[in-house]
Design a protein around this motif. Structure first.
Motif, PDB file in Angstrom:
ATOM      1  N   GLY A 152      31.372  12.006  -4.567  1.00 39.95           N
ATOM      2  CA  GLY A 152      30.718  12.355  -5.991  1.00 39.95           C
ATOM      3  C   GLY A 152      29.423  12.208  -6.035  1.00 39.95           C
ATOM      4  O   GLY A 152      28.595  12.619  -7.257  1.00 39.95           O
ATOM      5  N   GLN A 153      28.743  11.432  -5.327  1.00 36.71           N
ATOM      6  CA  GLN A 153      27.063  11.260  -5.297  1.00 36.71           C
ATOM      7  C   GLN A 153      26.311  12.619  -5.495  1.00 36.71           C
ATOM      8  O   GLN A 153      25.373  12.509  -5.876  1.00 36.71           O
ATOM      9  N   THR A 154      26.821  13.710  -4.628  1.00 32.17           N
ATOM     10  CA  THR A 154      26.196  14.924  -5.087  1.00 32.17           C
ATOM     11  C   THR A 154      27.263  15.789  -5.480  1.00 32.17           C
ATOM     12  O   THR A 154      28.422  15.957  -4.964  1.00 32.17           O
ATOM     13  N   SER A 155      26.795  16.767  -6.253  1.00 33.45           N
ATOM     14  CA  SER A 155      27.606  17.852  -7.026  1.00 33.45           C
ATOM     15  C   SER A 155      26.888  19.031  -6.997  1.00 33.45           C
ATOM     16  O   SER A 155      25.699  19.225  -7.192  1.00 33.45           O
ATOM     17  N   ILE A 156      27.511  19.960  -6.608  1.00 36.93           N
ATOM     18  CA  ILE A 156      27.178  21.406  -6.475  1.00 36.93           C
ATOM     19  C   ILE A 156      28.089  22.293  -7.310  1.00 36.93           C
ATOM     20  O   ILE A 156      29.013  22.346  -7.079  1.00 36.93           O
ATOM     21  N   MET A 157      27.261  22.965  -8.051  1.00 35.77           N
ATOM     22  CA  MET A 157      28.340  24.057  -9.062  1.00 35.77           C
ATOM     23  C   MET A 157      28.554  25.251  -8.263  1.00 35.77           C
ATOM     24  O   MET A 157      27.330  25.847  -7.776  1.00 35.77           O
ATOM     25  N   VAL A 158      29.584  25.593  -8.241  1.00 38.35           N
ATOM     26  CA  VAL A 158      29.797  26.911  -7.972  1.00 38.35           C
ATOM     27  C   VAL A 158      30.343  27.984  -9.004  1.00 38.35           C
ATOM     28  O   VAL A 158      31.418  27.582  -9.841  1.00 38.35           O
ATOM     29  N   TYR A 159      29.743  29.055  -9.253  1.00 39.20           N
ATOM     30  CA  TYR A 159      30.024  29.799 -10.441  1.00 39.20           C
ATOM     31  C   TYR A 159      30.387  31.106 -10.281  1.00 39.20           C
ATOM     32  O   TYR A 159      30.145  31.697  -8.932  1.00 39.20           O
ATOM     33  N   ALA A 160      31.253  31.939 -10.885  1.00 41.83           N
ATOM     34  CA  ALA A 160      31.635  33.291 -10.788  1.00 41.83           C
ATOM     35  C   ALA A 160      30.410  34.158 -10.988  1.00 41.83           C
ATOM     36  O   ALA A 160      29.938  34.101 -12.120  1.00 41.83           O
ATOM     37  N   LYS A 161      30.368  35.168 -10.494  1.00 44.47           N
ATOM     38  CA  LYS A 161      29.552  36.147 -10.255  1.00 44.47           C
ATOM     39  C   LYS A 161      30.001  37.469  -9.819  1.00 44.47           C
ATOM     40  O   LYS A 161      29.959  37.589  -8.466  1.00 44.47           O
ATOM     41  N   PRO A 162      30.810  38.288 -10.421  1.00 42.23           N
ATOM     42  CA  PRO A 162      31.515  39.223  -9.699  1.00 42.23           C
ATOM     43  C   PRO A 162      30.512  40.410  -9.143  1.00 42.23           C
ATOM     44  O   PRO A 162      30.996  40.802  -8.094  1.00 42.23           O
ATOM     45  N   GLU A 163      29.210  40.653  -9.339  1.00 45.24           N
ATOM     46  CA  GLU A 163      28.425  41.607  -8.483  1.00 45.24           C
ATOM     47  C   GLU A 163      27.521  40.635  -7.661  1.00 45.24           C
ATOM     48  O   GLU A 163      26.580  40.913  -7.039  1.00 45.24           O
ATOM     49  N   HIS A 164      28.181  39.445  -7.212  1.00 45.59           N
ATOM     50  CA  HIS A 164      27.320  38.706  -6.222  1.00 45.59           C
ATOM     51  C   HIS A 164      27.438  39.399  -4.861  1.00 45.59           C
ATOM     52  O   HIS A 164      28.070  39.986  -4.337  1.00 45.59           O
ATOM     53  N   GLU A 165      26.004  38.944  -4.526  1.00 47.68           N
ATOM     54  CA  GLU A 165      25.493  39.658  -3.362  1.00 47.68           C
ATOM     55  C   GLU A 165      24.893  38.281  -2.534  1.00 47.68           C
ATOM     56  O   GLU A 165      24.272  37.287  -3.005  1.00 47.68           O
ATOM     57  N   PRO A 166      25.615  37.899  -1.140  1.00 44.15           N
ATOM     58  CA  PRO A 166      25.206  36.607  -0.515  1.00 44.15           C
ATOM     59  C   PRO A 166      23.787  36.654  -0.383  1.00 44.15           C
ATOM     60  O   PRO A 166      23.340  37.567   0.034  1.00 44.15           O
ATOM     61  N   ALA A 167      23.191  35.356  -0.116  1.00 49.61           N
ATOM     62  CA  ALA A 167      21.784  35.181   0.232  1.00 49.61           C
ATOM     63  C   ALA A 167      21.708  35.352   1.742  1.00 49.61           C
ATOM     64  O   ALA A 167      22.720  35.374   2.321  1.00 49.61           O
ATOM     65  N   SER A 168      20.664  35.819   1.981  1.00 51.55           N
ATOM     66  CA  SER A 168      20.264  36.030   3.557  1.00 51.55           C
ATOM     67  C   SER A 168      19.960  34.900   4.102  1.00 51.55           C
ATOM     68  O   SER A 168      19.363  34.830   5.315  1.00 51.55           O
ATOM     69  N   TYR A 169      20.138  33.678   3.657  1.00 52.46           N
ATOM     70  CA  TYR A 169      19.548  32.363   4.208  1.00 52.46           C
ATOM     71  C   TYR A 169      21.094  31.336   3.779  1.00 52.46           C
ATOM     72  O   TYR A 169      21.590  31.654   3.153  1.00 52.46           O
ATOM     73  N   THR A 170      20.740  30.054   4.587  1.00 49.77           N
ATOM     74  CA  THR A 170      21.821  29.217   4.629  1.00 49.77           C
ATOM     75  C   THR A 170      21.505  28.528   3.076  1.00 49.77           C
ATOM     76  O   THR A 170      20.326  27.930   2.678  1.00 49.77           O
ATOM     77  N   ILE A 171      22.653  28.302   2.470  1.00 47.17           N
ATOM     78  CA  ILE A 171      22.839  27.954   0.971  1.00 47.17           C
ATOM     79  C   ILE A 171      22.995  26.334   1.092  1.00 47.17           C
ATOM     80  O   ILE A 171      22.668  25.606   0.031  1.00 47.17           O
ATOM     81  N   ILE A 172      23.710  25.939   2.000  1.00 45.58           N
ATOM     82  CA  ILE A 172      24.193  24.558   2.119  1.00 45.58           C
ATOM     83  C   ILE A 172      24.055  23.960   3.607  1.00 45.58           C
ATOM     84  O   ILE A 172      24.694  24.881   4.382  1.00 45.58           O
ATOM     85  N   ASN A 173      23.611  22.921   3.861  1.00 41.30           N
ATOM     86  CA  ASN A 173      23.520  22.355   5.079  1.00 41.30           C
ATOM     87  C   ASN A 173      24.214  21.020   4.884  1.00 41.30           C
ATOM     88  O   ASN A 173      23.941  20.009   4.400  1.00 41.30           O
ATOM     89  N   PHE A 174      25.369  20.751   5.644  1.00 39.44           N
ATOM     90  CA  PHE A 174      26.301  19.829   5.781  1.00 39.44           C
ATOM     91  C   PHE A 174      25.741  18.711   7.023  1.00 39.44           C
ATOM     92  O   PHE A 174      25.884  19.374   8.102  1.00 39.44           O
ATOM     93  N   LEU A 175      25.312  17.490   6.787  1.00 37.36           N
ATOM     94  CA  LEU A 175      24.884  16.721   7.991  1.00 37.36           C
ATOM     95  C   LEU A 175      26.302  16.289   8.490  1.00 37.36           C
ATOM     96  O   LEU A 175      27.094  15.462   7.704  1.00 37.36           O
ATOM     97  N   VAL A 176      26.363  16.107   9.891  1.00 30.60           N
ATOM     98  CA  VAL A 176      27.591  15.788  10.424  1.00 30.60           C
ATOM     99  C   VAL A 176      27.169  14.781  11.414  1.00 30.60           C
ATOM    100  O   VAL A 176      26.162  14.545  11.900  1.00 30.60           O
ATOM    101  N   GLN A 177      28.140  14.004  11.919  1.00 30.63           N
ATOM    102  CA  GLN A 177      27.996  12.927  12.859  1.00 30.63           C
ATOM    103  C   GLN A 177      28.142  13.679  14.215  1.00 30.63           C
ATOM    104  O   GLN A 177      27.450  13.372  15.199  1.00 30.63           O
ATOM    105  N   ASN A 178      29.130  14.599  14.586  1.00 25.36           N
ATOM    106  CA  ASN A 178      29.509  14.942  15.834  1.00 25.36           C
ATOM    107  C   ASN A 178      29.637  16.513  15.612  1.00 25.36           C
ATOM    108  O   ASN A 178      30.670  17.077  15.071  1.00 25.36           O
TER     109      ASN A 178
END
Length: 130
Positions: free
Chosen positions: A47-73
């Motif tokens: 819960g230290q980071t919160s990202i809101m996801v909202y509905a938009k019926p005419e949504h068009e995805p971005a042409s770029y990365t919206i979230i980068n998750f840092l992983v160990q492996n």
């Protein structure tokens, strides 16, 4: 002006139910469902980071990365994504050669990445920094 304020990020999806299943079930992220059925929050890192996801019926995805998750492996993460039936994205770019599993390695920057999309077509990455 904003130096000492708190901030959060948000992005749109075309179907909240599909997004909630993907982020909650497939990716294992805790979901904080709002009383308002038009959005929910992804609670990352306990819960230290919160990202809101909202509905938009005419949504068009971005042409770029919206979230980068840092992983160990990155190898383990790709295996987990595959087990959750998440398809990896492959890009045909000479400067970004991916292996057969979809992992791009940049030894100069000391990182490895893999990309995938949510059900609305938003691009997400897993990044291992060395």
């Amino acid at each position: 002006m904003f130096r000492n304020t708190q901030a959060f990020s948000s992005f749109a999806v075309n179907d909240l139910d599909d997004a909630e299943k993907f982020y909650g079930d497939s990716l294992g992220i805790k979901i904080d469902q709002s009383e308002d059925s038009e959005f929910f929050n992804l609670l990352i890192n306990d819960g230290q980071t919160s990202i809101m996801v909202y509905a938009k019926p005419e949504h068009e995805p971005a042409s770029y990365t919206i979230i980068n998750f840092l992983v160990q492996n990155i190898e383990k993460t790709v295996t987990q994504l595959e087990a959750a039936n998440v398809d990896l994205e492959f890009y045909d770019k000479p400067q970004m050669k991916q292996d057969e599993r979809g992992i791009f390695r940049d030894n100069d920057l000391g990182m490895a990445m893999a990309w995938f999309c949510d059900p609305s077509g938003n691009i997400i990455s897993a990044v291992e920094q060395k």
